[in-house]
Each structure stands twice: as structure tokens, then as C-alpha cells.
Design a protein around this motif. Structure first.
Motif, PDB file in Angstrom:
ATOM      1  N   GLN A  41       0.842  -1.197   0.000  1.00 34.47           N
ATOM      2  CA  GLN A  41       0.000   0.000   0.000  1.00 34.47           C
ATOM      3  C   GLN A  41       0.881   1.252   0.000  1.00 34.47           C
ATOM      4  O   GLN A  41       0.571   2.245  -0.653  1.00 34.47           O
ATOM      5  N   TYR A  66      -0.037   1.874  -3.617  1.00 34.63           N
ATOM      6  CA  TYR A  66      -1.427   2.305  -3.415  1.00 34.63           C
ATOM      7  C   TYR A  66      -1.498   3.635  -2.668  1.00 34.63           C
ATOM      8  O   TYR A  66      -2.399   3.867  -1.866  1.00 34.63           O
ATOM      9  N   ASP A  67      -0.469   4.487  -2.914  1.00 29.75           N
ATOM     10  CA  ASP A  67      -0.557   5.857  -2.433  1.00 29.75           C
ATOM     11  C   ASP A  67      -0.712   5.938  -0.909  1.00 29.75           C
ATOM     12  O   ASP A  67      -1.421   6.802  -0.397  1.00 29.75           O
ATOM     13  N   ARG A  88      -2.398   4.350   1.126  1.00 29.18           N
ATOM     14  CA  ARG A  88      -3.756   4.201   1.680  1.00 29.18           C
ATOM     15  C   ARG A  88      -3.765   2.900   2.470  1.00 29.18           C
ATOM     16  O   ARG A  88      -3.973   1.829   1.900  1.00 29.18           O
TER      17      ARG A  88
END
Lengths: 160, 574
Positions: free
Chosen positions: B476, B480-481, B483
Motif C-alpha cells: 500500500q 497504493y498511495d 492508503r
């Protein structure tokens, strides 16, 4: 994609069919036809499987079939010349008016008449896949009431 | 001799030299447990969950090379074994799982505690059996052990209806031999193929050995060492192969793949020949397959013909047992002196295969593993859970001998480590056995602290507590930035931030020290880097089981990393 006819000799055990089928279903492959019956040795069954799929994946499946404990031998008929047959039972709508015409059509394909009523003719046809499919196509316009196919069985051609 | 089905089962285990059995009772296996009550030859370990029984059998098998055995009741007892069986299946580990089943006349009626276990376990076992009559039982059990340990090993399940356990068999005799006409593994490599392999090796300018778990399974580590010494070819081993080649040897270049050593990944990408022995080119190893080892010819030696050309097209396949093939190979292969290729590979290797940024204050998880390596003199049997803990255990502990790393490589099963360590410790009570765990994984089979405690099984549990499901959080973070969805075990992202580095958060549930204490297991916690060694010393000095918890730098990532779908030489270094 290509159609393969694969013949699998297995021990006649209760789990064998499901093991073999599992190798196809776990990849989301649909088996187009599957027939199973005893061979000349009642302890051994032969499964004939017709499946459409990616060449490399079918090669993988063939190897993994060989790995199953119950499997004695696997033949992918792509490599060998073979004889294949299928049985079709087909009931077509018919009336007084077209009965002759339909029976004549059956004769052309060398189909046997298994039953006749006032409203239908039931044919029995043995042939290879193509012959079966050609016959179905010809009879279709008359109205197919019911159609049963046995699935393909295959045997290697004898060496001369 | 006349015996009941249940007596036959236990006698078969004795005949197969089973020393320890892991399991859990239930309705339809009471007849078997009744026989066990008087059995002196087998030590029974009552786990607190059937999954742990399967993992313990697996850990025992990995540590000893013998068949591990577990026993559970029908329905939920048996379904609880499935994760353990699948774990063993993907790593080719020989275990025999015995499950009770509802009485034969009730099969298929949705009877109490009925599940179609041969159906459920079919795709995750090498083979399985539903025993339909007591007369089949001796032969089936003999076959089960034979199938589990021969060829490419794997789990075998035997499902036994309770009426079969109760039924009597006149003239029982455990079979001495077994023959299955449809199962004849090919163990001797084809000599012509071996000669072709030798020709390719001698023609190669830049060869690499890629060894896998097959070396360990076949006991071919000495042959591998001799081959490497003779040819001076650098050796990389897969995660499953760690220990197959001495981790502190000059020719060793670490494991390859997603979190592999740069030296191993560059060597595979640059080489002109891969000599793969007992490895299966897992996707975590190859990276982007189309760009894997672009200039290499590939020799693949494997006992399983289905492993050949499954992922990577193989130029020279040799089907057979690794030990047999290597024995033939070393007889004919010519000596090769180290050359410029060796120099190049050693340059990639540098001073250490792996490195990280050290810290004076907070505890770096890598530092804990390095310290453990020192404190145990590299002689421990290490089990791991799955995730970051597993990768750090693979990177920073040097495995010198086979069967010293027990890890769920294929299935990646969280909760594997503690019960697997339990299995190993039952076989080697005098060895140091450590489960390297994360705070997430350890909770998946935490109930086994009871089993360790009651039986005083001396497993040491090392928890790297970062308050996160670290490996998913790492993805993440990178892809996934940041997040952090559902990966913070404190309940929210801010929680972990506020907990800060290296400080125990009272918000963390459970408190592992209190928890371990409630199981009567000694427990120690380190929060600062200067406490690492003392906590390790304290924990390792405990006679029985112990928990050692390290509050580690929460957002430490595992590097190097080859992102999924990238070629092996596109390496992120953090």
C-alpha cells in the motif's frame, strides 16, 4: 485454441473421474465431451475427453494427468492418427406430409430409425464429430424435439 | 491376528515408525483415540486447533525428512486441516492426514459433522482415499505412506468412516511391500540427458546454479556442494532451497526473486546458462517471465515431469531425483576454475548480500534477525510466519544446513510458524527452535501457546511487532498511495503513527507479554535497540517455550524489491 481428443486410462476407482475433471475445471476449462467406461480389463476405465483450449495449457494438463496416482496412461490424439466415433439420438418433428422427406434425409446420412410416431421420427446415427454435426444442421429446419449425443470415443489406428 | 480398524490404524503408524502424532479428537475418531490411550510407541500431542496439527506434522516432516502425521475428526475437524494440507501440498511436504468420517451408511446424507473431505481435499493432496471396508485399510495405509514420501513428496489424506474403525478384520497383517501399477516415479535421470547437461555446462561462459527445495527433499545437499566446488559455479537457492547450500559459502549468492539478493537477480539475468535443480520457477522468483534470464539456456532437473517447461521453456530437461542426477553429474563434469564471471558475480555480491539503514534508537527488524543469528551461532532451526517477518528471516539468517528453515513458500500461510516449530521441536528437543513471527501472523494460531506450555515444548517465539500487517502495508505504501486500508492492527492509521517508533503502545491488543504469561509461557519485550541482545539472551535461556517481543520500526519495508510483473533487474532499493 485447438480441439484436442485426450484418452486417459485410469484405475476404476471412485475418485478418479473427479480428479481428472478437476484438472480442467480448476483452470476454468469446459470439457466439450467426456465418456467413461470399462476397458477389456474391468479394473481399468478409459475416459475420452474432448476439450478446446490453449495448446501450451493442454500440454500442461496432459503432464498433470500423468502425475495423478490413478492414471495409467494418457494419449493426446493430436500426435497419432485415430478413429473417432460418436452416437447421436435425435428426435425430429414430422407429420404425414414430410415423413418421407425426413426419412430420405436420414438415409443419406446412413442414420437408423429408432422410433416413429405420428408426430416424430427418432434417428440413431453413429459417425465422427463432423458427420454428426452435419446431420444435425440438415435436420434442424424440421424442428428438433430432443437431441442426445454420447460424446466422442476414440481409438488409435492400427499400424500396418 | 484379529484387530479392529482403529487398532489397525495405530498399528500401521507404529509399523511406519511414526514417533509423534498431532491431532484433536471428536465423535467419529473416538475409537482411534481409545486405542491411542494404551499406545506407548507413539507420543500424541493434543493441539488446540486442527490447523496447528497439520502444520505441526508438516514442520516435523520438513525438519526430519520423515512423514509427519496428523489426525482429526470428520466435518469441521477435517476442514480445519485443509489449510495445513494445502501448505504441505504447495511445498511438496510428505504428510499423512487421517480423518474420521461419518458411518458409511450415512455418507451423503448431510449427517452430523459430515463433509465430503475426499472431495474438498482432492486438489490439495497428492492423493487421497475414502476407506470403504476394514479389509482395505492395511493396504490403503501402506500406500498412503508410500505415496507421501516417494517421487515428488506430498500430503496424502485417508478418510475413514467410523464403522470401518469399529469393524474387525481377521488375519490382519500390515503389508511389507507396496506396488501401484499406475505410480512408478522415475528417479534415475536419463544418462543421455545428463551428458547433454554436462556439455552445456562445459560450454557455458556464465553459468549459475539455481537450486530449490528439491535438493533438501532428496537429501542432495552434499552432492550439490561437491558439484559447486568442482565447477566453481555461483549458487542461488529459492526460498524453499535455503539451507540446501551453505549460506556462508563464498559461492552462495542468496535467494533470487521479488525480495532476493541483487547478486542472485543480476546473475540470473546476465547468465548464459541456468542449471536448475529441484526448483520450479515460481512467479515470485522469475519476475516478468518474458524478460527472465533473456540470454540463458536452461537445464531443468526435477523429479516431476509436469514441472518442466511449466513457466519457463527448458532447453535440457532431466527428469529424476536430484541426488541421483547430481551423483552422476559430478562423476563426469570437468573442473572449472573461477574466472571473470565469478569476479563479476562477487562484485555484485559485495560485502553482504543484504543491507539496511541501521538505527541507534529504534529497533530495526533486520537487526533482530542478525542478532538472533549471532546468539544462536547460526545453528537454530528457524520457522517463520508469512510476510515481512518471513522475508527478513530469509535475508538475514544464514542457513548452513538443510532442514533448518521451515517456511510456507508456496501457499504463504500466516499462522504456519508456531505449530511448524512445534513439530520440529518434537523431533529435535535439544535444538534451538525459533519461530520468527509478525504481530499479525502469530495471532492466527496463538492458541498453540497452550500446547507449547502444557507439553513444555521448547519453541522460542520471536515477534517483530510493528503494529501492522507489514507486507500488505508495504504494498500500500509503494503502490497504493499509502492508503493503509485494513492493515493497521491498532485500529487506525493514526494510531500507528502516534504510537511512534520503538515504543510499546498500550493501545495494542493483545499485550503479548500478559497473554503469554496467562499461558504460563515466559515472555520478554524489547523497545529499544540496546535491549535486543538482552531480550534474546533471556528468551533463549528459558528451558521451555518463551516469547520474545520486539517493538520494531513500524514502517520498515523489505528491500530490495522487484515489483510484481517487473523483470528481475528492475530492483527497488528503498
Amino acid at each position: 485454441m485447438s480441439i484436442h481428443t485426450i484418452s486417459v486410462l485410469v484405475e476404476n476407482n471412485s475418485g478418479a473421474l473427479s480428479r481428472v475433471a478437476g484438472l480442467f475445471s480448476s483452470r476454468g476449462y469446459n470439457i466439450s465431451s467426456l465418456t467413461v467406461a470399462e476397458t477389456e480389463d474391468s479394473a481399468i476405465s478409459r475416459m475420452t475427453i474432448v476439450v478446446d483450449g490453449e495448446e501450451s495449457i493442454l500440454e500442461q494438463i496432459t503432464k498433470q494427468l500423468n502425475r495423478l496416482i490413478d492414471v495409467i496412461k494418457v494419449i493426446d490424439f493430436l500426435d497419432d492418427p485415430f478413429i473417432q466415433r460418436e452416437v447421436l439420438l435425435l428426435r425430429v418433428e414430422s407429420s404425414k406430409n414430410n415423413r418421407h422427406e425426413i426419412i430420405e434425409l436420414g438415409n443419406i446420412f446412413k442414420a437408423r430409425i429408432a422410433a416413429v410416431t405420428h408426430t416424430s421420427v427418432t434417428f440413431e446415427l453413429t459417425g465422427n464429430r463432423q458427420e454428426i454435426e452435419d446431420f444435425i444442421l440438415m435436420v434442424k429446419p424440421y424442428g428438433i424435439k430432443e437431441l442426445v449425443r454420447s460424446g466422442t470415443i476414440a481409438i488409435t489406428k492400427p499400424k500396418k | 491376528m484379529k484387530k479392529t480398524g482403529a487398532q489397525i490404524i495405530i498399528d500401521a503408524l507404529i509399523q511406519e515408525n511414526v514417533e509423534v502424532l498431532f491431532g484433536y479428537p471428536g465423535g467419529v475418531v473416538i475409537p482411534i483415540f481409545d486405542v491411542l490411550y494404551d499406545t506407548k510407541e507413539i507420543k500424541f500431542i493434543l493441539t488446540r486447533h486442527e490447523q496447528a496439527a497439520a502444520h505441526a506434522a508438516d514442520g516435523y516432516a520438513r525438519a526430519t525428512g520423515k512423514v509427519g502425521v496428523c489426525l482429526a475428526t470428520s466435518g469441521p475437524g477435517a476442514t480445519n486441516l485443509m489449510t495445513g494440507i494445502a501448505t504441505a501440498y504447495l511445498d511438496s511436504i510428505p504428510i499423512v492426514a487421517i480423518t474420521g468420517q461419518v458411518a458409511s451408511p450415512l455418507l451423503g446424507t448431510d449427517a452430523f459433522q459430515e463433509a465430503d473431505i475426499v472431495g474438498i481435499s482432492r486438489p490439495i493432496t497428492k492423493h487421497n482415499f475414502l476407506v470403504k471396508s476394514v479389509s482395505e485399510l492395511p493396504g490403503v495405509l501402506k500406500k498412503a505412506f508410500h505415496i507421501a514420501k516417494t517421487g515428488r513428496p506430498g500430503p496424502v489424506l485417508v478418510d475413514i468412516p467410523v464403522d470401518v474403525s469399529r469393524a474387525e478384520l481377521e488375519n490382519y497383517q500390515y503389508p511389507q511391500t507396496v506396488s501401484i501399477r499406475s505410480y512408478k516415479p522415475n528417479i534415475n535421470g536419463n544418462f543421455r540427458q545428463i551428458k547433454r547437461a554436462v556439455e552445456a555446462i562445459e560450454a557455458s561462459k556464465k553459468p549459475v546454479v539455481f537450486a530449490g527445495g528439491g535438493i533438501i527433499l532428496s537429501g542432495a545437499n552434499e552432492e550439490l556442494l561437491e558439484f559447486a566446488k568442482t565447477t566453481n559455479i555461483p549458487v542461488t537457492t529459492s526460498l524453499m532451497g535455503l539451507g540446501a547450500f551453505p549460506g556462508d559459502h563464498d559461492l552462495f549468492i542468496g535467494m533470487p526473486g521479488m525480495h532476493g539478493a541483487k547478486a542472485a537477480n543480476y546473475a540470473l539475468q546476465e547468465c548464459d546458462l541456468i542449471i536448475s535443480i529441484g526448483a520450479r520457477f515460481d512467479d515470485r522468483v522469475t519476475g516478468y517471465v518474458a524478460k527472465f534470464a533473456p540470454n540463458a539456456r536452461i537445464i531443468h532437473m526435477d523429479i516431476d515431469p509436469a514441472a518442466i517447461s511449466k513457466i519457463i521453456k527448458v532447453d535440457i530437461p532431466v527428469v529424476g531425483d536430484a541426488k541421483n542426477i547430481l551423483s552422476s553429474l559430478i562423476k563426469i563434469v570437468k573442473k572449472r576454475d573461477p574466472d571473470s564471471w565469478n569476479e563479476q558475480v562477487m562484485k555484485w555480491k559485495g560485502d553482504a548480500l543484504f543491507s539496511y539503514i541501521k538505527s541507534e534508537k529504534e529497533i530495526k527488524p533486520q537487526a533482530v534477525i542478525e542478532a538472533l543469528y549471532k546468539e544462536t551461532a547460526g545453528e537454530a532451526i528457524i520457522a517463520t510466519e508469512v510476510g515481512q517477518n518471513q522475508m527478513w528471516a530469509a535475508q538475514y539468517y544464514k542457513y548452513k544446513k538443510p532442514r533448518t528453515l521451515l517456511t510456507s513458500g508456496g501457499l504463504g500461510t500466516m499462522g504456519y510458524g508456531m505449530p511448524a516449530a512445534m513439530g520440529a521441536a518434537m523431533a529435535f528437543p535439544d535444538s534451538v527452535v525459533v519461530d520468527i513471527a509478525g504481530d499479525g501472523s502469530i495471532q492466527m494460531n496463538i492458541q498453540e501457546l497452550a500446547t507449547l506450555s502444557i507439553n513444555q515444548i521448547p519453541v522460542k517465539i520471536l515477534i517483530l511487532n510493528n503494529y501492522y500487517l507489514g507486507m500488505v502495508r508495504q504494498w500500500q505504501d509503494l503502490f497504493y498511495d499509502r492508503r493503509y486500508s485494513a492493515t493497521c492492527l491498532l485500529g487506525d492509521y493514526n494510531g500507528a503513527q502516534n504510537a511512534g517508533s520503538g515504543n510499546f503502545s498500550s493501545k495494542y491488543i493483545p499485550d503479548f507479554i500478559t497473554l503469554a504469561t496467562s499461558y504460563n509461557v515466559a515472555a520478554f519485550r524489547a523497545e529499544k535497540s540496546d535491549e535486543i541482545v538482552s531480550v534474546l539472551k533471556k528468551g533463549l535461556a528459558v528451558k521451555g517455550p518463551a516469547v520474545m517481543e520486539f517493538i520494531v520500526s513500524p514502517e520498515e519495508n523489505v528491500f530490495p524489491m522487484v515489483p510484481a510483473g517487473k523483470p528481475l533487474d528492475e530492483i527497488l532499493e528503498g
